[in-house]
Design an enzyme around this catalytic site. Structure first.
Site, PDB file in Angstrom:
ATOM      1  N   GLU A  79      23.526  -6.832  17.303  1.00 12.71           N
ATOM      2  CA  GLU A  79      24.667  -6.475  17.660  1.00 12.71           C
ATOM      3  C   GLU A  79      25.629  -7.554  17.800  1.00 12.71           C
ATOM      4  O   GLU A  79      26.753  -7.389  18.494  1.00 12.71           O
ATOM      5  CB  GLU A  79      24.453  -5.686  19.118  1.00 12.71           C
ATOM      6  CG  GLU A  79      23.979  -6.489  20.158  1.00 12.71           C
ATOM      7  CD  GLU A  79      23.873  -5.544  21.531  1.00 12.71           C
ATOM      8  OE1 GLU A  79      24.899  -5.414  21.960  1.00 12.71           O
ATOM      9  OE2 GLU A  79      22.868  -5.476  22.083  1.00 12.71           O
ATOM     10  N   CYS A 111      20.660  -3.216  22.202  1.00 10.35           N
ATOM     11  CA  CYS A 111      19.279  -3.836  22.188  1.00 10.35           C
ATOM     12  C   CYS A 111      18.233  -3.010  21.630  1.00 10.35           C
ATOM     13  O   CYS A 111      17.244  -3.665  21.228  1.00 10.35           O
ATOM     14  CB  CYS A 111      19.013  -4.205  23.519  1.00 10.35           C
ATOM     15  SG  CYS A 111      20.308  -5.215  24.324  1.00 10.35           S
ATOM     16  N   HIS A 233      12.206  -4.489  27.947  1.00 10.82           N
ATOM     17  CA  HIS A 233      13.479  -5.037  27.439  1.00 10.82           C
ATOM     18  C   HIS A 233      13.633  -5.990  28.719  1.00 10.82           C
ATOM     19  O   HIS A 233      13.686  -5.539  29.815  1.00 10.82           O
ATOM     20  CB  HIS A 233      14.375  -3.855  27.078  1.00 10.82           C
ATOM     21  CG  HIS A 233      15.870  -4.723  26.971  1.00 10.82           C
ATOM     22  ND1 HIS A 233      16.036  -5.731  26.060  1.00 10.82           N
ATOM     23  CD2 HIS A 233      17.002  -4.287  27.469  1.00 10.82           C
ATOM     24  CE1 HIS A 233      17.215  -6.139  25.971  1.00 10.82           C
ATOM     25  NE2 HIS A 233      18.046  -5.268  27.036  1.00 10.82           N
TER      26      HIS A 233
HETATM   27  P1  HMG Z   1      25.717  -8.852  40.204  1.00  3.86           P
HETATM   28  O1  HMG Z   1      27.016  -7.989  40.791  1.00  3.86           O
HETATM   29  O2  HMG Z   1      26.305 -10.471  40.025  1.00  3.86           O
HETATM   30  O3  HMG Z   1      24.762  -9.001  41.179  1.00  3.86           O
HETATM   31  O4  HMG Z   1      25.567  -8.043  39.008  1.00  3.86           O
HETATM   32  P2  HMG Z   1      24.241  -8.308  42.421  1.00  3.86           P
HETATM   33  O5  HMG Z   1      25.179  -8.614  43.673  1.00  3.86           O
HETATM   34  O6  HMG Z   1      23.742  -6.955  42.063  1.00  3.86           O
HETATM   35  O7  HMG Z   1      22.757  -9.299  42.640  1.00  3.86           O
HETATM   36  C1  HMG Z   1      21.792  -9.445  41.746  1.00  3.86           C
HETATM   37  C2  HMG Z   1      20.585  -9.592  42.690  1.00  3.86           C
HETATM   38  O8  HMG Z   1      20.671 -10.816  43.130  1.00  3.86           O
HETATM   39  C3  HMG Z   1      20.129  -8.716  43.637  1.00  3.86           C
HETATM   40  O9  HMG Z   1      18.885  -8.370  43.674  1.00  3.86           O
HETATM   41  C4  HMG Z   1      20.745  -9.324  44.819  1.00  3.86           C
HETATM   42  O10 HMG Z   1      20.092  -8.864  46.095  1.00  3.86           O
HETATM   43  C5  HMG Z   1      20.345 -10.614  44.581  1.00  3.86           C
HETATM   44  P3  HMG Z   1      18.259  -7.059  43.567  1.00  3.86           P
HETATM   45  O11 HMG Z   1      18.631  -6.261  44.908  1.00  3.86           O
HETATM   46  O12 HMG Z   1      18.923  -6.190  42.362  1.00  3.86           O
HETATM   47  O13 HMG Z   1      16.819  -7.189  43.531  1.00  3.86           O
HETATM   48  N1  HMG Z   1      20.919 -11.648  45.341  1.00  3.86           N
HETATM   49  C6  HMG Z   1      20.617 -12.879  45.900  1.00  3.86           C
HETATM   50  N2  HMG Z   1      19.132 -13.198  45.880  1.00  3.86           N
HETATM   51  C7  HMG Z   1      18.844 -14.459  46.425  1.00  3.86           C
HETATM   52  N3  HMG Z   1      19.887 -15.022  46.989  1.00  3.86           N
HETATM   53  C8  HMG Z   1      21.066 -14.993  47.075  1.00  3.86           C
HETATM   54  C9  HMG Z   1      21.456 -13.513  46.588  1.00  3.86           C
HETATM   55  N4  HMG Z   1      22.558 -12.976  46.458  1.00  3.86           N
HETATM   56  C10 HMG Z   1      22.329 -11.860  45.580  1.00  3.86           C
HETATM   57  N5  HMG Z   1      22.012 -15.419  47.725  1.00  3.86           N
HETATM   58  C11 HMG Z   1      24.323  -7.563  36.985  1.00  3.86           C
HETATM   59  C12 HMG Z   1      24.044  -8.091  38.338  1.00  3.86           C
HETATM   60  C13 HMG Z   1      22.883  -7.697  36.278  1.00  3.86           C
HETATM   61  C14 HMG Z   1      24.792  -6.210  37.274  1.00  3.86           C
HETATM   62  C15 HMG Z   1      25.366  -8.468  36.071  1.00  3.86           C
HETATM   63  O14 HMG Z   1      24.816  -9.818  35.885  1.00  3.86           O
HETATM   64  C16 HMG Z   1      25.493  -7.768  34.759  1.00  3.86           C
HETATM   65  O15 HMG Z   1      26.332  -6.927  34.635  1.00  3.86           O
HETATM   66  N6  HMG Z   1      24.997  -8.243  33.784  1.00  3.86           N
HETATM   67  C17 HMG Z   1      25.083  -7.523  32.306  1.00  3.86           C
HETATM   68  C18 HMG Z   1      24.537  -6.052  32.192  1.00  3.86           C
HETATM   69  C19 HMG Z   1      22.996  -6.257  32.323  1.00  3.86           C
HETATM   70  O16 HMG Z   1      22.376  -7.117  32.181  1.00  3.86           O
HETATM   71  N7  HMG Z   1      22.417  -4.949  32.707  1.00  3.86           N
HETATM   72  C20 HMG Z   1      20.988  -4.660  32.481  1.00  3.86           C
HETATM   73  C21 HMG Z   1      20.613  -3.297  32.095  1.00  3.86           C
HETATM   74  S1  HMG Z   1      21.501  -2.708  30.868  1.00  3.86           S
HETATM   75  C22 HMG Z   1      20.518  -3.479  29.518  1.00  3.86           C
HETATM   76  O17 HMG Z   1      19.440  -3.909  29.583  1.00  3.86           O
HETATM   77  C23 HMG Z   1      21.129  -3.479  28.155  1.00  3.86           C
HETATM   78  C24 HMG Z   1      21.677  -4.956  27.567  1.00  3.86           C
HETATM   79  O18 HMG Z   1      20.858  -5.746  27.168  1.00  3.86           O
HETATM   80  C25 HMG Z   1      22.797  -4.663  26.429  1.00  3.86           C
HETATM   81  C26 HMG Z   1      22.266  -3.980  25.316  1.00  3.86           C
HETATM   82  O19 HMG Z   1      21.556  -3.121  25.219  1.00  3.86           O
HETATM   83  O20 HMG Z   1      22.760  -4.450  24.091  1.00  3.86           O
HETATM   84  C27 HMG Z   1      22.530  -5.573  28.734  1.00  3.86           C
END
Ligand code: HMG
Length: 398
Positions: A79, A111, A233
């Protein structure tokens, strides 16, 4: 007749970025990335690298072992495409000196496209078992800076030779598939970074997982207790663990998390590699200390937008004689780490169009490099700098 992966190899980019450096520079608690996402570093391409050079590098490594005389098809999944019309596979085939009697195509569904390519390859070899298909999954995950996606960037490629009587992994015919139109992550044609609804993407990944799992069972798939290891994945390492927990919750069965852990090592270091991510996870498992002879591996592939597929492979006895973890360790250890300022400058420098000619600086030590653009056309070359492998001379003899 068994069909599957005869051999496979990987590659990643020249640079790495430490997530603790990114966290410190952007006033984020580093534990969020370390424990919340379970990421340590991500790979980042030099200006003279792209999805073509990464993919060709991985392919040169696997073809150095398998030879290329049986290859009649190249399917390039990405992609991070370099052209809207021409397949990235055409550039790669030229670098790899594949025969002109090769069918070449590019696949796309976020992906998931690497798995689409693998399934198509299996169809081709089922009809012509004397032929092999080269599948390349190669991507650069590049998000806009100062967005939630920034720490989930990365880059990597996996090349697989698919054929009959595989020495590495027999892919079993039962699969479960699931698709729906969801705007969780997408990249319009005129944008160089994706648009993402983070929370929705997590839900979509998990929903597609249980949907694909149910379809897998409905199509005669193995029971949970007949699957020894799982690779999912990995857009970031923690996501695979979340997926696994969802499967446990959904089925009401206890599955040891140790069945997932050996497949997570490389993503922690490379970050998201989109189409390659699931297969980098598979390599991480195959390179681990686990004794996998005859073991069944469950594989969950997800591509935003969205398609999910669950399928299984059986590791062939004696597989350790085929695989070689040498390049993976080199890929981790030989990357040149960037400071936060260098990373941000390089991120901005990757923003180039094809309206003006340019030549890239010579940076990568990989076997191939992206030279630049002239009159709108991209050019590539074999790297004349000393490379890490010497595989070019090996490949030319095969
Ligand atoms: P975010 O808003 O930065 O993070 O987004 P958050 O607030 O959801 O926190 C992430 C985790 O960190 C949470 O853990 C928090 O609790 C923890 P969880 O509750 O989920 O287990 N946290 C902490 N832990 C320890 N100490 C701290 C602390 N603070 C928070 N101080 C998000 C995270 C992944 C959404 C963002 O990075 C994003 O948008 N990423 C891109 C999209 C993505 O990867 N999505 C995954 C599924 S889609 C997919 O797999 C397809 C893809 O590969 C594309 C394709 O298919 O081509 C992306």
């Amino acid at each position: 007749m068994k069909l599957g992966i005869v051999d496979m190899e990987m590659a990643t980019a020249h640079h790495s970025v430490s997530l603790s450096a990114l966290a410190h520079a952007t006033n984020v608690d580093p534990n969020k990335y370390r424990f919340g996402l379970r990421q340590e570093n991500f790979s980042m391409p030099a200006l003279d690298e792209d999805a073509v050079t990464l993919g060709a590098t991985a392919a040169s490594r696997v073809l150095a072992r398998t030879g290329k005389t049986a290859i009649r098809t190249l399917i390039f999944a990405t992609e991070s495409s370099v052209d809207q019309s021409k397949s990235a596979g055409v550039f790669a085939a030229d670098l790899l000196d594949l025969s002109v009697n090769t069918r070449i195509v590019e696949t796309k569904q976020a992906c998931y496209a690497g798995t689409a390519a693998l399934q198509m390859a299996l169809g081709i070899v089922a009809r012509n078992p004397q032929e092999q298909v080269l599948v390349i999954a190669s991507d650069i995950a590049r998000y806009a800076v100062n967005t939630a996606g920034e720490p989930t960037q990365g880059a990597g490629a996996v090349a697989m030779v698919v054929g009959a009587d595989p020495q590495l992994l027999e892919i079993e015919p039962q699969t479960g598939v699931w698709s729906a139109h969801i705007d969780d992550f997408w990249r319009p044609n005129d944008l160089s970074t994706p648009l993402v609804d983070g929370a929705r993407s997590l839900d979509a990944y998990l929903g597609a997982f249980t949907g694909a799992w149910e379809d897998y069972l409905a199509h005669g798939g193995a029971g949970l207790d007949e699957i020894d290891y799982f690779v999912h994945h990995q857009p970031f390492t923690k996501m695979a663990v979340k997926g696994h927990r969802r499967l446990v919750e959904h089925t009401g069965k206890l599955i040891d998390e140790q069945t997932v852990e050996p497949g997570l090592r490389y993503t922690t270091q490379f970050g998201n590699s989109y189409t390659a991510s699931l297969y980098l996870g598979l390599l991480s498992l195959l390179h681990s200390d686990a004794d996998l002879d005859g073991k069944r591996i469950g594989l969950y592939s997800y591509g935003s937008g969205a398609t999910g597929e669950f399928f299984t492979g059986v590791v062939q006895p004696g597989y350790r004689r085929v695989i070689d973890s040498h390049y993976a360790d080199a890929a981790i250890n030989e990357r040149e780490e960037l400071s936060f300022e260098e990373y941000r400058a390089l991120h901005a420098a990757h923003e180039r169009g094809s309206k003006h000619d340019y030549q890239n600086p010579r940076v990568t030590r990989a076997p191939f490099r992206f030279v630049g653009v002239r009159d709108g056309a991209r050019s590539y070359q074999r790297n004349t700098l000393p490379t890490d492998s010497g595989v070019i001379s090996t490949i030319n003899k095969s």
